[in-house]
Design a protein around this motif. Structure first.
Motif, short mmCIF file in Angstrom:
data_model
loop_
_atom_site.label_atom_id
_atom_site.label_comp_id
_atom_site.label_asym_id
_atom_site.label_seq_id
_atom_site.Cartn_x
_atom_site.Cartn_y
_atom_site.Cartn_z
N ALA A 140 1.20 -0.91 0.12
CA ALA A 140 -0.05 -0.41 0.26
C ALA A 140 0.82 1.46 0.34
CB ALA A 140 -0.86 0.43 1.06
N THR A 141 1.65 1.36 0.58
CA THR A 141 2.50 2.61 0.86
C THR A 141 3.26 2.90 -0.62
OG1 THR A 141 3.38 1.79 3.05
CG2 THR A 141 5.01 3.42 1.91
N ALA A 142 3.80 1.32 -1.42
CA ALA A 142 4.62 1.47 -2.60
C ALA A 142 4.22 2.08 -4.05
CB ALA A 142 4.98 0.16 -3.07
N ALA A 143 2.55 2.11 -3.53
CA ALA A 143 1.33 2.43 -4.42
C ALA A 143 0.64 3.91 -4.27
CB ALA A 143 0.04 1.61 -4.19
N LEU A 144 1.33 4.34 -3.14
CA LEU A 144 1.06 5.50 -3.08
C LEU A 144 2.34 6.14 -3.54
CD1 LEU A 144 -0.20 5.90 0.66
CD2 LEU A 144 -2.13 6.45 -0.90
N ARG B 269 -0.94 -4.62 10.75
CA ARG B 269 -2.17 -4.93 9.36
C ARG B 269 -2.99 -3.95 10.14
NH1 ARG B 269 -0.91 -9.35 6.10
NH2 ARG B 269 1.66 -10.23 6.71
N ASP B 270 -3.88 -3.50 9.06
CA ASP B 270 -4.84 -3.39 9.47
C ASP B 270 -5.48 -2.02 10.21
OD1 ASP B 270 -6.15 -5.46 8.05
OD2 ASP B 270 -5.35 -6.71 9.89
N GLN B 271 -4.72 -1.37 10.05
CA GLN B 271 -4.31 -0.16 10.65
C GLN B 271 -4.16 1.12 9.82
OE1 GLN B 271 -3.93 0.50 13.94
NE2 GLN B 271 -4.06 -2.33 13.88
N PRO B 272 -5.99 2.17 9.36
CA PRO B 272 -6.16 2.65 8.65
C PRO B 272 -5.02 3.90 8.97
CG PRO B 272 -8.41 2.23 9.69
CD PRO B 272 -7.18 1.56 10.66
N GLY B 273 -4.58 4.22 7.50
CA GLY B 273 -4.28 5.69 7.78
C GLY B 273 -1.86 5.53 8.08
N ALA B 274 -2.06 4.39 8.41
CA ALA B 274 -0.43 3.17 8.66
C ALA B 274 0.11 3.28 7.37
CB ALA B 274 -0.77 2.59 9.18
N PRO B 275 -0.04 3.15 6.00
CA PRO B 275 0.64 3.40 4.35
C PRO B 275 0.83 4.39 5.13
CG PRO B 275 -1.50 1.80 4.41
CD PRO B 275 -1.21 2.64 5.74
N GLU B 276 -0.53 5.60 4.47
CA GLU B 276 -0.51 7.24 4.22
C GLU B 276 0.75 7.64 5.01
OE1 GLU B 276 -3.71 6.52 2.65
OE2 GLU B 276 -2.85 5.72 4.40
N ALA B 277 1.18 7.55 6.60
CA ALA B 277 2.48 8.10 7.30
C ALA B 277 3.57 7.71 7.21
CB ALA B 277 1.78 7.57 8.79
N LEU B 278 3.29 6.09 6.32
CA LEU B 278 4.79 5.57 6.14
C LEU B 278 5.25 6.28 4.88
CD1 LEU B 278 7.17 3.44 6.95
CD2 LEU B 278 5.15 1.96 5.82
N ALA B 279 4.28 6.24 4.13
CA ALA B 279 4.90 7.45 3.02
C ALA B 279 5.48 8.72 3.34
CB ALA B 279 3.74 7.24 1.92
N ALA B 280 4.63 9.07 3.92
CA ALA B 280 5.07 10.30 4.51
C ALA B 280 6.13 10.89 5.09
CB ALA B 280 3.66 10.90 5.41
N LEU B 281 6.64 9.65 5.75
CA LEU B 281 7.45 9.09 6.61
C LEU B 281 9.27 9.39 5.30
CD1 LEU B 281 9.73 9.49 9.54
CD2 LEU B 281 8.88 6.63 9.69
N ALA B 282 9.27 8.40 4.55
CA ALA B 282 9.83 8.23 3.86
C ALA B 282 10.21 9.49 3.13
CB ALA B 282 9.59 7.08 3.04
N LEU B 283 9.34 10.08 2.78
CA LEU B 283 9.70 11.67 1.89
C LEU B 283 10.32 12.73 2.63
CD1 LEU B 283 6.45 10.96 -0.26
CD2 LEU B 283 8.61 10.72 -1.13
N ASP B 284 10.06 12.40 3.98
CA ASP B 284 10.78 13.59 4.44
C ASP B 284 12.10 13.07 4.93
OD1 ASP B 284 10.00 15.41 7.07
OD2 ASP B 284 10.51 14.00 8.35
#
Length: 282
Positions: free
Chosen positions: A17-21, A245-260
């Motif tokens: 999910a993070t990769a897709a974002l 797993r199954d934590q809404p918002g976790a992929p978005e948080a991970l993508a944002a952290l990686a970019l930051d």
């Protein structure tokens, strides 16, 4: 930006999910299978940031090589390794003033039978955290003999069993975002109770979880709490880059952290250059 995933399983739900974002926003996602160790590092320039979703010796070797070449890795190889040794984990937590279960270490489970002053009941765990490791509640000498026979040569740690309601508070942290759930403890009788996601943590517990990250130098991690009632939460385990797993918002948080982190790393060389040349000094 180029974001690297260090994992043998890029299809893991949170990573996929993070990769897709990231890809959807125009970033390049590269997967490095850590089973080849340092040889899996790219021949050219490394990615702008790496997410280390593996804990094997070869994965840590790869992460160290990428760090040596200047790439930021989340979590670092050193921080990931620190969470695999439960003796060191307990020491780090208690030095930081965190409410971590008091822990004794034994070179082998066979030595428990002759050890003085054991707490009853107690929890016996493999010293080195890994898949299919030992985590068991022991209530009496007969149970201890059985465990010591089955795991005779296993290095172990011992913790007093903390009375609780039979539920583990599973807390996952991504940067400064805290996610929580409840899971029936593996030390409690199986009753088929389902895991609960999206649990609201008391503010003090969330703050405590964030302190764990500072103490262990972790960016993405899990903390297991048990609620001991009036004595408050007790930390019983810390994991580097868990499943989330199954934590809404976790992929978005991970993508944002990686970019930051990638952006911050890109600014560092320029900042160092300005300081060395005297530019920007008052």
């Amino acid at each position: 930006m180029r974001i690297g995933l260090i994992t043998p399983d890029p299809g893991h739900p949170v990573l996929a999910a993070t990769a897709a974002l990231l890809a959807g926003d125009g970033h390049t996602v590269e997967v490095s299978d850590p089973r080849a160790g340092a040889a899996a590092a790219p021949a050219g320039a490394p990615a702008d940031v790496y997410l280390l979703k593996a804990r094997t010796a070869s994965a840590l070797e790869l992460a160290r090589e990428l760090e040596r070449r200047g790439a930021p890795v989340l979590n670092s190889a050193a921080a990931t390794a620190r969470c695999q040794d439960r003796t060191g984990m307990a020491g780090s937590a208690r030095r930081a003033g965190l409410p971590f279960a008091a822990t004794r270490t034994f070179e082998a489970a066979a030595r428990l039978e002759s050890a003085p002053g054991l707490p009853w009941p107690m929890v016996v765990k493999s010293r080195h955290s890994r898949k299919a490791d030992l985590v068991a509640r022991v209530d009496d000498p007969a149970g201890l003999r059985e465990l010591a026979s089955a795991w005779a040569d296993e290095p172990v740690v011992v913790q007093a069993f903390a009375p609780n309601n039979g539920w583990d508070h599973k807390v996952w942290v991504v940067g400064d975002r805290v996610f929580a759930g409840l899971r029936r403890s593996e030390l409690a009788p199986a009753d088929g109770a389902p895991e609960r996601c999206g649990v609201r943590l008391p503010d003090a517990w969330a703050d405590l979880a964030l302190r764990v990250g500072a103490a262990f130098d972790l960016d993405v991690y899990g903390v297991d709490f048990v609620d001991t009632g009036a004595a408050g939460p007790l930390i019983v385990d810390v994991n580097a880059f868990p499943g989330i797993r199954d934590q809404p918002g976790a992929p978005e948080a991970l993508a944002a952290l990686a970019l930051d982190r990638a952006a911050r790393a890109a600014r560092l060389p320029a900042a160092r250059g300005r300081r060395q040349s005297g530019v920007g000094r008052p």
